[in-house]
Design an enzyme around this catalytic site. Structure first.
Site, short mmCIF file in Angstrom:
data_model
loop_
_atom_site.label_atom_id
_atom_site.label_comp_id
_atom_site.label_asym_id
_atom_site.label_seq_id
_atom_site.Cartn_x
_atom_site.Cartn_y
_atom_site.Cartn_z
N GLU A 38 0.84 -1.20 0.00
CA GLU A 38 0.00 0.00 0.00
C GLU A 38 0.87 1.25 0.00
OE1 GLU A 38 -3.29 2.38 2.73
OE2 GLU A 38 -2.86 0.28 3.13
N LYS A 57 -8.08 -15.28 16.41
CA LYS A 57 -8.30 -14.89 15.01
C LYS A 57 -9.75 -14.50 14.73
CE LYS A 57 -4.55 -17.85 13.27
NZ LYS A 57 -4.16 -18.48 14.54
N ASP A 101 1.97 -14.22 12.83
CA ASP A 101 0.81 -14.82 12.16
C ASP A 101 -0.08 -13.69 11.65
OD1 ASP A 101 -1.41 -16.17 11.32
OD2 ASP A 101 -1.57 -17.46 13.07
N HIS A 114 -2.85 10.10 -1.61
CA HIS A 114 -3.09 8.76 -2.14
C HIS A 114 -3.18 8.77 -3.67
CE1 HIS A 114 -3.74 5.75 1.10
NE2 HIS A 114 -3.80 6.85 1.84
#
Length: 592
Positions: A265, A397, A473, A571
């Site tokens: 990004e 998660k 993770d 952006h």
């Protein structure tokens, strides 16, 4: 007509188009219609056509023969038993009746199969499909008085690029063919060959041939496949390249850190770097680890809710904690049970164990400890039925209120005071604008959205980037990104106090992906590689504070950009593809 067995139509070509790029659809002329209607197609033969009589008459004859002969033989059998006549003594009439019974039985058995299978054994010819196409075309033709429908041009899809494959040795070619044919399972290549790189190359080639798709852009060379065998990834065919940028220096707790961020990004690293600069000039940030404990919550079931409640009282009784801790801590020399919390749902009990895990993230460690405790509890609760080692009360998660309230992993708060002149010169905004935006966006806006732990601008951006770079993770970004960003004007409104509170940062510096060369290098850059030699868990806790500090910098910079109206402009400049997508699309759709 069974469409599943219908062969594909031949491609339509247009002789009037010289380059073959387009094809046109036009209604058929009336002469074509007359010729199509005059076409007759002979029906396909059926298995029942071989019978000398009509099917219904043949069936009636054999049904009558079967039941009448069966009745006659049963009647004769009863007479022989009554008069003590041996059953094997038969007359010519009885022998004929037996033969007729067998024959009729064979016919009836075959009859019930004929009608069932004849639709499968008789395949329609190509002419039959043409006839069906003719009928379909007639059904879909609309008779109108309006002018003819204009010609519609349909662009052909470009042909797929040919698969570029490397030439393999003859022995490897044989193995590739065996993998494709299913003789050798793909997952067993490493154990069979003893060479992980060679196994990945063979698996890669088999994948391309089976799918018909090229993965030439996915690199194979330059990676140590031995390092992931049995612990990081199964059946590899290559590796993904993600650029790593550096934000910093991040001045945190008196130390300077260069924070590695793996991301695709644009603006993310630059924005975080600007936040680090503002914090550095203002004297840096400070952090505190509030809690350090990984959790696992099995679910067990009893015959009654009362019995489940007895387990809850037993586990939460302080007198039993020391015994449970001794049993739990057998799993590892770093595992130390901290607390046990149990909740009841009917006759099911969810037991949340929390323990320290040293410098490891600790999921395997705490799971082993939980298994030890469950085996111990079966002595006092033999009727306990262990449904699962994880009952989602952990919660791993997944966004969960229990993690937001109780914490999971490392609970960290990080704060900084940014001077007013730095806000104006570096961040290009004002203290009042930042405070107001934070209240309306991060607090009120997230509340309106019903967010769970999402009272921030983009904490997950920074958490994910640092996680990927340091071998954590990535899926645990879900709970690790739970964050509340607070901003308050201080010193009579001249300066701003900013803080982030993150209750569930789940990180480790040993195990998992932290051992890979690239990720290990990033951990070494931060000075937290491997296990701490001074105090167990120190490196993992320091990594958690670095994550929180980077989030603080990212929050400060993004909120300033939004307050100053710079977000869209930045952006559009740094986070857009420079390719002419519209031109590429036009070329693709208009060329063969």
């Amino acid at each position: 007509m069974d469409l599943r067995r219908r062969p594909p139509k031949p491609p339509v070509t247009n002789n009037n188009n010289s380059n073959g790029s387009f094809r046109s659809y036009q209604p058929r002329t009336s002469d074509d219609d007359h010729r199509r209607r005059a076409t007759t197609i002979a029906p396909p033969p059926k298995a029942s056509d071989a019978l000398p009589l009509p099917l219904y008459l043949t069936n009636a004859v054999f049904f009558t023969l079967f039941f009448s002969v069966a009745y006659y033989l049963l009647h004769r059998w009863r007479d022989k038993i009554r008069y003590n006549t041996p059953l094997h003594v038969v007359t010519i009439t009885e022998l004929g009746a037996i033969i007729a019974l067998i024959a009729s039985f064979i016919y009836l058995l075959g009859f019930f199969g004929i009608d069932f299978v004849q639709s499968f054994i008789s395949r329609a010819s190509g002419d039959a499909w043409d006839l069906a196409d003719t009928i379909d075309d007639d059904d879909h033709r609309l008779v109108t008085c309006s002018p003819p429908t204009p010609i519609v041009s349909v662009a052909k899809l470009p042909n797929p690029e040919p698969i570029v494959t490397e030439s393999l040795p003859e022995e490897d070619e044989e193995i590739v063919k065996s993998v494709i044919d299913g003789v050798i399972p793909s997952y067993s290549l490493e154990s069979r060959l003893g060479d992980c790189k060679r196994a990945a190359s063979i698996r890669r080639e088999a994948l391309q041939r089976v799918t018909g798709r090229s993965i030439e852009g996915l690199p194979l060379d330059g990676f140590d496949y031995e390092s992931i065998l049995g612990q990081c990834c199964e059946m590899p065919v290559g590796y993904i390249q993600i650029p790593v940028g550096i934000a910093g220096p991040l001045l945190l707790d008196g130390y300077e850190y260069s924070v590695p961020m793996a991301t695709t990004e644009g603006c993310l690293v630059a924005s975080t770097n600007r936040g680090c600069k503002a914090m550095f000039i203002s004297g840096g940030a400070t952090s505190t680890v509030l809690k350090d404990g990984m959790t696992r919550a099995p679910v067990v079931r009893f015959a009654s809710a009362r019995r489940a409640s007895e387990l809850k009282f037993f586990l939460e009784n302080p007198e039993n904690f020391d015994t449970l801790a001794v049993v739990f801590n057998r799993s590892s020399r770093f595992a130390r049970l901290q607390s046990v919390k149990c909740t009841i749902a009917g006759k099911n009990a969810y037991v949340r164990f929390c323990c320290s895990t040293g410098d490891a993230m600790g999921m395997n460690m705490v799971s082993k400890g939980v298994q030890n405790v469950l085996e111990y509890l079966t002595d006092d609760f033999p009727d306990m039925d262990v449904i699962g080692i994880s009952g989602n009360f952990c919660s791993d998660k997944k966004p969960a209120a229990v993690n937001w309230i109780e914490g999971r992993g490392k609970s960290v708060v990080c704060e900084a005071v940014i001077r007013g002149e730095i806000v104006n010169k570096v961040l290009k905004t004002s203290v009042a604008a930042l405070v107001e935006l934070n209240m309306l966006k991060n607090l009120a806006g997230s509340a309106v959205a019903g967010s769970l732990g999402g009272f921030n601008a983009h904490a997950s951006n920074i958490v994910s980037a640092v996680f990927i770079a340091t071998g954590q993770d990535p899926a645990q970004n879900v709970e690790s990104s739970q964050c509340i960003t607070m901003m308050e004007a201080i010193n009579d409104g001249k300066d701003i106090h900013i803080s982030v509170t993150m209750p569930s940062i789940e990180v480790g510096t040993v195990g998992g992906g932290t051992q890979l060369a690239s990720q290990s290098a990033c951990l070494n850059l931060l000075g937290v590689k491997g296990a701490s030699t001074e105090s167990p868990g120190m490196n993992a806790r320091r990594l958690a504070t670095i994550v929180a500090g980077a989030v603080l910098a990212g929050e400060l910079s993004l909120m300033s950009a939004i307050a100053a109206g710079q977000l869209v402009r930045s952006h559009m400049k740094y986070n857009r593809s420079s390719r002419d997508i519209s031109g590429a699309t036009t070329t693709t759709t208009t060329t063969t």
